[in-house]
Every structure is written in C-alpha cells, then in structure tokens.
Design a protein around this motif. Structure first.
Motif, PDB file in Angstrom:
ATOM      1  N   LEU A  49      29.569  55.049  62.945  1.00 36.46           N
ATOM      2  CA  LEU A  49      31.020  55.248  62.943  1.00 36.46           C
ATOM      3  C   LEU A  49      31.657  55.309  64.331  1.00 36.46           C
ATOM      4  O   LEU A  49      32.745  54.737  64.520  1.00 36.46           O
ATOM      5  N   PRO A  50      31.072  55.965  65.333  1.00 29.67           N
ATOM      6  CA  PRO A  50      31.721  55.935  66.644  1.00 29.67           C
ATOM      7  C   PRO A  50      31.912  54.521  67.191  1.00 29.67           C
ATOM      8  O   PRO A  50      32.972  54.197  67.755  1.00 29.67           O
ATOM      9  N   ARG A  79      34.682  52.823  65.098  1.00 38.22           N
ATOM     10  CA  ARG A  79      36.019  53.298  65.493  1.00 38.22           C
ATOM     11  C   ARG A  79      36.490  52.564  66.739  1.00 38.22           C
ATOM     12  O   ARG A  79      37.652  52.175  66.857  1.00 38.22           O
ATOM     13  N   ALA A  80      35.581  52.356  67.676  1.00 39.69           N
ATOM     14  CA  ALA A  80      35.938  51.692  68.935  1.00 39.69           C
ATOM     15  C   ALA A  80      36.334  50.237  68.722  1.00 39.69           C
ATOM     16  O   ALA A  80      37.201  49.709  69.440  1.00 39.69           O
ATOM     17  N   GLY A  97      37.416  48.966  65.686  1.00 35.96           N
ATOM     18  CA  GLY A  97      38.252  48.736  64.510  1.00 35.96           C
ATOM     19  C   GLY A  97      37.473  47.976  63.462  1.00 35.96           C
ATOM     20  O   GLY A  97      37.975  47.039  62.836  1.00 35.96           O
ATOM     21  N   ARG A 132      34.197  47.742  60.290  1.00 41.43           N
ATOM     22  CA  ARG A 132      34.131  47.998  58.844  1.00 41.43           C
ATOM     23  C   ARG A 132      32.729  48.373  58.388  1.00 41.43           C
ATOM     24  O   ARG A 132      31.731  47.985  59.005  1.00 41.43           O
ATOM     25  N   ALA A 140      38.496  57.179  56.818  1.00 38.24           N
ATOM     26  CA  ALA A 140      38.106  56.220  57.851  1.00 38.24           C
ATOM     27  C   ALA A 140      39.266  55.297  58.217  1.00 38.24           C
ATOM     28  O   ALA A 140      39.407  54.896  59.383  1.00 38.24           O
ATOM     29  N   THR A 179      42.283  56.015  58.600  1.00 33.65           N
ATOM     30  CA  THR A 179      43.202  56.642  59.566  1.00 33.65           C
ATOM     31  C   THR A 179      42.733  56.443  61.001  1.00 33.65           C
ATOM     32  O   THR A 179      43.524  56.612  61.938  1.00 33.65           O
ATOM     33  N   VAL A 180      41.459  56.076  61.208  1.00 36.33           N
ATOM     34  CA  VAL A 180      40.955  55.810  62.560  1.00 36.33           C
ATOM     35  C   VAL A 180      40.580  54.342  62.715  1.00 36.33           C
ATOM     36  O   VAL A 180      39.831  53.957  63.623  1.00 36.33           O
ATOM     37  N   GLY A 181      41.094  53.492  61.812  1.00 36.02           N
ATOM     38  CA  GLY A 181      40.962  52.056  61.972  1.00 36.02           C
ATOM     39  C   GLY A 181      39.705  51.427  61.426  1.00 36.02           C
ATOM     40  O   GLY A 181      39.398  50.274  61.734  1.00 36.02           O
ATOM     41  N   VAL A 182      38.945  52.148  60.586  1.00 35.85           N
ATOM     42  CA  VAL A 182      37.698  51.616  60.024  1.00 35.85           C
ATOM     43  C   VAL A 182      37.885  51.334  58.542  1.00 35.85           C
ATOM     44  O   VAL A 182      38.308  52.215  57.786  1.00 35.85           O
TER      45      VAL A 182
END
Length: 277
Positions: free
Chosen positions: A123-124, A127-128, A130, A132, A169, A171-174
C-alpha cells in the motif's frame, strides 16, 4: 502493447501455474513490467517457457504470502509499484466434522491472511503511484458451496475485507477491486489425489460428497481457460476506473446472480464511499 502501461510495474502472486502464470504473460505482452512471484522459484519452468514463447520477459522472484518476512524482502527492493494482483491461493475440499480446525486455519492463512500480508506491504508504494489492488477471489466468495466451507469462508473474508477497504483506499488514490472467476480449467483436476483421499475418509458424508463431485466435474468440463481469465484481468488492470467487481464469464455471472444483483459492485461502493465524503 498498451503504450499507457509502459514503465508501469505490476506484482503478481502465485504465478507458477494457472491464472497467475497466464496473467503474468498477458500483462507483459500488454506492456507492463511484470514481477512474477511464487513460493518456490524451482517451479518457474512453465512460466519461463510461456514467457519465451510469447516473446516477453518477466521478473521472477520468491514470495511466500504466508511469511511476512518473505513478503517484506520481496517488496523492499521496489522503487515503484503501480498494481498488485493478489492471485496466490489454494483449493480445499472437506467438511467440518471430518477435518480439524487447524485444517481450516491453514486454508485461511493462505487465502485470506496471505492477501492481507502482501496488500499491507504494497500500500505505501501504491499510494505513491496512485495504483491499484486487484484480488482474485472466486464465485465461492459470494455463494457458499458444499464441502468447500473453509475455502468459501476464506474467500468470503477476502471479499468483505476488500469491499470495506475499497472506499478507504480511494481517499488516498488507490483503487481496490476483486475478480471472481467461476470454474477454471485444470484447477479441479490438479486436486484429484486430495479429493480421492477426502472421499475415502468421508464416512457418513460419502454419498453427498460423491454427488457433489459428480456435479462439479460437469462444471469443470466446461471451465473457462486461464488464458481467457488473464485477458479479462489485463483489461481490468488497464481500465481507467475499474469497477469493484469483475465476474470473468457469463457462467460466473449466472452463478452468483441469485445472490448478487449489484454485479459490478457499483451500488455498494457508491453507498459506502458517500459515508467518507
């Protein structure tokens, strides 16, 4: 090759055979940089041969989804990750009275907690970028099936977890989604030895199990090929905004239709996503 995927990296678990192998090759053919992982890279021969035949290259690495240290070691070397495909899993046939709770726990470790280990580590990076998360579940994650209690419980758990994680997820672009194949050629046959053992030990459940297996063999006779599932998977990976749920065939759609009217998951995601707006 999809030029929009050039320089994009996807990590796929469970690529030594079946859907994982076919998806690794199809994604590489589509322009993705593919990190193809498996528990034992000594079993990578079929993947290497398929990639060579297709004229593509895949980066084969060791990853045991049930071992957090193995997961961390694999992910630690990545500078970028645009997509994760959670495909690794294991089938299981049995029923509660005839097996131990430890047997059930082992199925959950591979099919549920393994997905969590890898997704959490990825996930980190996602997130960086964007990116899936695409998780292969099953129609058995929607409809509970006789003598598949442990397997379906694990797939139900994955479905519930990902359906709950998806709006968070986002909400943080994933983007988070699930892929639900029905019967896929070779999966049932590969477990014949285990199934024969289960039948021999079924006791009072033997007549019901025998009837179930006869029905299931018929379903697998018309099974979807791993290559066909892989094509749908890559289309899903390439989609600008993939739906939460992808059912990979009309047969899979018909199987879950009595339980699911919201076939692509859009209604549930709109509902729960609105809670976070």
């Amino acid at each position: 090759m999809n030029t929009e995927t050039a320089n994009k990296t996807v990590l796929i678990t469970g690529t030594s055979s079946g859907i994982g192998l076919a998806t690794a090759v199809a994604a590489a053919r589509g322009g993705w940089h593919v990190i193809a992982t498996m528990r034992d890279t000594a079993k990578a021969g079929a993947l290497r041969a398929a990639a060579e035949e297709a004229g593509v290259t895949v980066d084969i690495r060791t990853l045991d989804v049930t071992d957090p240290a193995s997961v961390q070691a694999c992910l630690a070397g990545l500078d970028r990750l645009d997509a994760l495909v959670n495909n690794a899993g294991a089938g299981h046939v049995g029923t509660l009275e005839q097996e131990s709770v430890e047997d059930v726990r082992a199925v959950m470790e591979v099919n549920f907690f393994g997905v969590l280990h890898v997704t959490k580590a990825a996930l980190p990076l996602l997130r960086a970028s964007g990116g899936r998360v695409v998780t292969v579940t099953s129609v058995g994650g929607v409809v509970g099936q006789p003598f598949n209690e442990a397997y379906c419980a694990a797939k139900f758990a994955v479905e519930g977890y990902m359906e709950s994680l998806a709006p968070v997820a986002a909400t943080v672009g994933v983007n988070v989604s699930v892929v639900e194949p029905g019967a896929v050629a070779s999966e049932f046959v590969s477990n014949v030895g285990e199934i024969e053992k289960v039948v021999a030990q079924a006791g009072p459940y033997a007549p019901a199990l025998t009837a179930y297996l006869a029905r299931t063999r018929g379903a697998f006779a018309a099974a979807q090929t791993p290559q066909d599932v892989a094509e749908r998977m890559v289309e899903h990976l390439d989609a600008e905004r993939p739906a939460f749920r992808l059912l990979t065939s009309p047969t899979a759609q018909a199987f879950v239709a009595p339980k699911l009217n919201d076939l692509d998951g859009a209604a549930v995601q709109a509902l729960t996503g609105a809670w976070l707006a």
